[in-house]
Write an enzyme that holds these catalytic residues in place. Structure first.
Site, PDB file in Angstrom:
ATOM      1  N   ILE A 132      -5.713  11.449  11.782  1.00 49.56           N
ATOM      2  CA  ILE A 132      -6.228  10.082  11.907  1.00 49.56           C
ATOM      3  C   ILE A 132      -7.742  10.184  12.110  1.00 49.56           C
ATOM      4  CG2 ILE A 132      -6.096   7.930  13.191  1.00 49.56           C
ATOM      5  CD1 ILE A 132      -3.525   8.740  11.605  1.00 49.56           C
ATOM      6  N   VAL A 153      -3.656   5.328   6.026  1.00 49.52           N
ATOM      7  CA  VAL A 153      -2.825   4.467   6.875  1.00 49.52           C
ATOM      8  C   VAL A 153      -2.785   3.006   6.423  1.00 49.52           C
ATOM      9  CG1 VAL A 153      -3.083   5.879   8.938  1.00 49.52           C
ATOM     10  CG2 VAL A 153      -4.765   4.087   8.466  1.00 49.52           C
ATOM     11  N   GLN A 166      -5.294  -1.060  11.539  1.00 56.46           N
ATOM     12  CA  GLN A 166      -4.549  -1.104  10.283  1.00 56.46           C
ATOM     13  C   GLN A 166      -3.052  -1.224  10.538  1.00 56.46           C
ATOM     14  OE1 GLN A 166      -5.403  -0.940   6.753  1.00 56.46           O
ATOM     15  NE2 GLN A 166      -7.045  -1.891   7.898  1.00 56.46           N
ATOM     16  N   GLU A 187      -1.160   1.317   4.084  1.00 53.38           N
ATOM     17  CA  GLU A 187       0.115   0.675   3.736  1.00 53.38           C
ATOM     18  C   GLU A 187       1.225   0.923   4.758  1.00 53.38           C
ATOM     19  OE1 GLU A 187      -2.083   0.857   0.010  1.00 53.38           O
ATOM     20  OE2 GLU A 187      -0.336  -0.372   0.260  1.00 53.38           O
TER      21      GLU A 187
END
Lengths: 338, 733
Positions: free
Chosen positions: B623, B697, B632, B699
């Site tokens: 990440i 990240v 998100q 979707e």
């Protein structure tokens, strides 16, 4: 949106003079509904007469022990006014159940009475709608009618009135003060909005040359036992599928006085005084509430998508009366249903 | 690394909240003309007559363009095919001819000195139509739906295995048309410079895609056109393809030979594109012990009459869980609506909704905890190709998500948990998406003052791309974040694909890495050449950039400041541009995963649903920014709540028209509908997916959420509503 003129009204008499001289004109105050409708070409006023500077922003106590609310008092000011919040919490609650904080800041008391239906077809000039274009037909009747009326509709129109505030005003038996070329008159709230009949283009009995100056509340305020219960497709900022304004007064355990008004089910806030009369003297029991609900909806009729509203309204009436009787009104900020 | 992996605040945050960030509709120019679109009121037929006389007589109206009088546009339909257009079909060509293909189609463009004049005059354009028979209802057209090829091949004999299965579950799940509803309206401003060159500010997720499209449609050379989309107020996939306002704005600028701005109304945006209405039919066959034998998944979705839009709805079902037999069918039903489009996790959002509700129903049939069923069906290998994953920490998502949620306190019986007058339901689902990466180029210009400028054509659609680009570049160049500026969303910048598919973070980061490595080499050469250089004997492999210095990692951080090396080498700036090319590697499957746990409370009598808690545990590799990534995922969860309970575009099939085309009547969740959302990023180191271990990240946050909520509603009420959205009327039915 069409090309239009803009003028200001100097005083109430001037406002009446201006609108009498130009029947295609419209008053504008908060504009929260009118501007939307103009953008969609649904409302096409020749002129906007700006009344927002008229001295109609006071909330005053009346000699009869009620309140006189100026037509330009914003919805949020009204809901949060100490006299309203304390003495007429049903009205405050209904207002706070509607729209969003931003809209309530702009929307006026008089304008709230005059807001127009949210029927999809009314809003879309590409479709038939007797309310928007008399004689063109009602597309909702055989179209998308999940939001539409189950009571008091006509072949010409099955739209609902969208206001929450008006449901409470109906229950409280408010009076609407209006001014026209012939002077002032007072309209009982029950007589203010109309059923669609053959003239769905007319939402109210306000004449085209009249202006709302005030809404008057009687002394009876039901502050101890009330609830405004609104069921909608999300927990805020949506028009009612069904809304119930319930208010009770007790004589020991028996119902002394009761008011019951429904929103989201008819062309006007729906009240039935015979149902209220039958409830007087009855105990505040689930059985009597269920009987009242049954009676309120005895003439209800569903269309392809909205028949569920009949059962939903039945349950919501029982629940709202239960909340009112228990003194635990529905909170408009905590969304859990009590 | 100082910045990668940290919760860095958005570098463009101040510009956005102070209004200095300019959007496509903000661009201004002297002599700007304004457009207003006239749209069709019928769904199919042809324009018999357009009478623009009254509109043209309005003072300030410059022109009314229609198919009858527009400037030249390409005839070949191929010219209208953008990078992400469906393979099959001919794209819609605005104002091209008299054919009406859908209600809300642009049929005329009014141009005026002022926007209000244009909008008024647009109401005066009179149109007569010849109406043709039409259909817009998937349920009517499903019998005529035709099968399209799917990316994944069947395995085994699903039909026979299903017939022989000890426990079977078959059901259809329905997702209505949904719209993206980004808050920013679609807008284009075309600057006419008089030299034949056009600068186009456009709301788009792909400036180069729009640029190529406009060049083909208007026969322009690439040097004659520049497309910019520096900021975007949300896209969710709606801006992947060029939308018609940009075509019309360029058409207008060429017709008037002056700058033009065209902003669509919210209502008009509903006729751009949408998530297709889809029926997901799931057929599961299982052993009594809780393992799957067979999975059958058939999707039937709408598409337009002129393009075949299809995504992978069904393949997830054969990939996510171990089953020997699997079969997929994807059918399209043609309706008289615009072509559907990608909308956040296209295919997966709809397909996994069906799969994960079906798994919940299977768990009920098997009397198994739904997490336990998924663990029994867990697959460590990709089932399609029988290959390993680069990484798959889904098991860890289940474990951590369940622990944080308190899943072990769940009573499996529906209607068994209460909180006063409310029934309490706990549901869960899995999510899956792809970890994609695309060829991308980045330019880095490093100044002797220690400032670096990073540029790439990618758009930041609001996800935080500016910020992660700055973070990655700062770390790889050894500079403070404040010393890095980022330029995005300009077609003249180094090449990038459309911003979509969750591939942006991995794609741009590796392009930065490759280009930064060239900067490192240049700096090393300069440093070595310095008199008495402490790095004279160093090897490139040992050289790193850190704290504004070129250092030898092996030698106690011995090094020289970058500024000194550049000054000695008489270089004001170092400029490198390189393209990171992604090699196809089919040895491993690349996916992100999630486990979503949702709590609902339902008023038993009135059917009012509140989503009181959601825990989303996500395994998505490294990440880059825990703050923007969390946003998100939270946004995805909110989208999933909307899908489960609120969102539905209502089509009047008698009129062939979308009727709730505004965000008062098209419901998305409001604050009152969104309560506690907890996001967990499961640690998932992965040096196989790509060198930096980035999976994306954008979707994954929405996939599975609607199923988790729907499963929670079932658990609360004992009522299974398979048609979304789950509204009061369906629950009381």
């Amino acid at each position: 949106m069409i090309d239009f003129q803009y003028t200001r009204a100097a005083d109430i008499a001037d406002a009446v003079r201006q609108i009498a001289g130009d029947p295609a004109a419209k008053f504008i105050a908060g504009g929260t509904n009118l501007i939307d409708l103009m953008k969609e070409n649904v409302e096409r006023p020749s002129r906007l007469i700006d009344i927002s500077r008229l001295p109609l922003r006071e909330i005053e106590e009346t000699p009869a022990g009620g309140l006189r609310i100026g037509a330009l008092v914003p919805n949020s000011d009204l809901a949060h006014h100490p006299l309203v919040a304390e003495r007429y919490p049903l009205l405050a609650s209904a207002i706070l159940a509607g729209a969003s904080a931003q809209l309530r800041n702009m929307a006026s008391t008089g304008g709230n009475l005059l807001q127009r239906t949210r029927c999809y077809y009314f809003y879309d000039t590409a479709t038939p709608c007797n309310k928007r274009a008399p004689g063109s037909g009602c597309a909702a009747r055989y179209g998308l009618n999940r939001m539409h009326a189950i009571l008091g509709s006509s072949d010409a129109c099955i739209a609902t009135h969208p206001s929450d505030m008006c449901v409470a005003l109906a229950a409280l038996e408010a009076k609407v003060h209006v001014a026209g070329p012939g002077g002032e008159r007072v309209i009982a709230f029950a007589d203010f909005h109309r059923l669609p009949g053959d003239t769905p283009e007319r939402d109210t009995n306000l004449r085209v040359d009249e202006i709302i100056t005030a809404v008057e509340l009687p002394a009876r305020s039901f502050a101890a036992h009330y609830s405004y219960l609104k069921i909608r497709d999300r927990l805020s900022y949506a028009f009612a599928l069904v809304a119930v304004a319930a208010a009770l007064e007790f004589d020991r355990d028996a119902i002394k006085e009761v008011r019951l008004a429904l929103g989201g089910v008819a062309h006007k806030p729906w009240r039935d005084v015979s149902v209220e009369a039958a409830m007087r003297g009855a105990p505040a029991s689930r059985a009597s509430f269920a009987r009242a609900a049954e009676a309120m909806l005895r003439d209800a009729r569903g269309f392809a998508h909205n028949a569920f509203k009949i059962e939903l309204a039945r349950r919501a009436i029982v629940r709202a009366l239960t909340q009112a009787a228990a003194g635990t009104p529905q909170s408009q900020s905590v969304k859990k249903i009590r | 690394m100082a910045y990668i992996g940290t919760p860095t605040s958005r570098v463009d945050g101040t510009a956005k909240v102070t209004g200095t960030a300019k959007y496509a509709g903000d661009a201004a120019a002297p002599g700007l003309a304004y457009g207003a679109v006239v749209t069709s009121t019928i769904p199919k037929g042809r324009i018999a007559k357009i009478d623009a006389g009254a509109a043209l007589r309005v003072a300030g109206v410059l022109d009314v363009l229609s198919h009858e009088n527009r400037p030249r546009m390409a005839r070949r339909t191929a010219a209208y095919k953008d990078d992400v257009a469906p393979e099959q079909g001919s794209p819609f060509r605005p104002l091209y001819d008299d054919k009406i293909l859908f209600s809300g189609q642009p049929i005329a463009l009014v141009l005026a000195e002022e926007w209000e004049i244009a909008r008024f005059a647009a109401t005066l354009v009179r149109v007569e139509y010849d109406v043709a028979p039409f259909v817009t209802d998937l349920h009517v057209e499903r019998e005529r739906a035709f099968a399209v090829e799917q990316p994944h091949k069947p395995r085994g004999d699903a039909d026979n295995a299903h017939a022989a299965a000890a426990v079977r579950h078959e059901a259809e799940y329905f997702i209505p048309i949904e719209h993206h509803n980004p808050i920013e309206l679609y807008a284009s401003t075309v600057l006419w410079q008089g030299d034949g060159k056009l600068t186009v500010y456009d709301k788009t997720q792909g400036v180069q895609n729009v640029g190529n499209y406009l060049c083909a449609v208007f026969n322009l050379k690439p040097v004659e056109l520049r497309v910019l989309s520096p900021f975007m107020g949300g896209g969710f996939g709606s801006g992947l393809r060029p939308q018609y306002q940009v075509t019309l704005a360029v058409l207008a600028a060429r017709a008037l030979e002056r700058p033009v701005r065209l902003v669509l109304t919210r209502q008009q945006m509903y006729a751009l594109c949408y998530r297709p209405a889809t029926i997901e039919r799931l057929v599961l066959g299982a052993e009594r012990g809780g393992t799957l034998d067979s999975v059958g998944h058939e999707a039937i979705a709408v598409t337009s009459q002129y393009e075949d839009f299809a995504r992978n709805d069904t393949g997830w079902s054969g990939q996510l869980y171990k089953s020997r037999h699997a079969k997929y069918v994807h059918r399209l039903a043609r309706v008289d609506l615009p072509t559907p489009s990608d909308m956040r996790a296209p295919g997966a959002t709809t397909g996994v909704y069906g799969l994960e509700c079906a798994m919940d129903e299977l768990a009920v049939a098997l009397k198994l905890d739904p997490v336990e069923l998924r663990l029994r069906c867990y697959s460590d290998r990709d089932q399609h190709e029988d290959i390993p994953y680069t990484s798959k920490k889904l098991r860890e998502c289940y474990r951590q998500g369940a622990a944080v949620f308190g899943w072990d306190r769940r009573n499996r019986e529906p209607r068994s948990m209460r909180d006063g007058s409310e029934l309490v339901g706990w549901g869960m689902a899995s999510g899956v998406w792809e970890a994609l990466q695309m060829d991308t180029a980045v330019r880095i210009v490093l100044g002797a003052n220690g400032h670096a400028e990073i540029s790439c054509a990618f758009s930041d659609i609001g996800t935080g791309t500016y910020t992660i680009v700055a973070q990655v570049a700062a770390d790889l160049l050894g500079l403070p974040l404040e010393a890095v500026t980022v330029q995005l969303g300009d077609s003249t910048l180094p090449q990038a694909p459309v911003e979509g598919g969750s591939w942006t973070a991995a794609s741009v980061s590796h392009a930065i890495a490759k280009t930064a490595d060239e900067i490192r080499k240049e700096l090393w050469r300069l440093a070595k050449a310095m008199p008495n250089s402490p790095l004279a004997a160093s090897r490139l492999d040992d050289i790193a950039l850190a704290d504004g210095r070129i250092i030898d990692k092996k030698d106690g951080g011995r090094g020289v400041p970058m500024a000194d090396a550049m000054r000695h080498g008489r270089r004001d700036r170092l400029a490198c541009e390189s393209t990171n090319t992604v090699k196809e590697d089919t040895s491993h499957a690349r996916n992100t995963h999630s486990a979503i746990f949702a709590e609902v409370k339902v008023d038993e009598e009135l059917g009012v649903i509140r989503v009181t808690r959601v825990v989303s545990a996500v395994a998505a590799g490294r990440i880059l920014n825990t703050k923007t990534a969390r946003s998100q995922i939270m946004g995805g969860v909110v989208g999933g709540i909307g899908m489960a309970l609120h969102e539905e575009t209502l089509v009047d099939h008698t009129l062939g028209r979308m009727m709730n085309a505004n965000i008062a009547e098209y419901h998305v969740p409001v604050n009152a509908d969104v309560h506690d959302i907890e996001v967990i990023f499961v640690d998932e180191p992965d040096d196989l997916v790509n060198p930096l271990g980035i999976k994306g990240v954008g979707e994954i946050g929405i996939v599975g959420v609607a199923a988790a909520v729907a499963n929670a509603v079932y658990h609360a009420t004992g009522k299974r509503v398979r048609d979304l959205p789950i509204t009061v009327d369906k629950l009381l039915r």
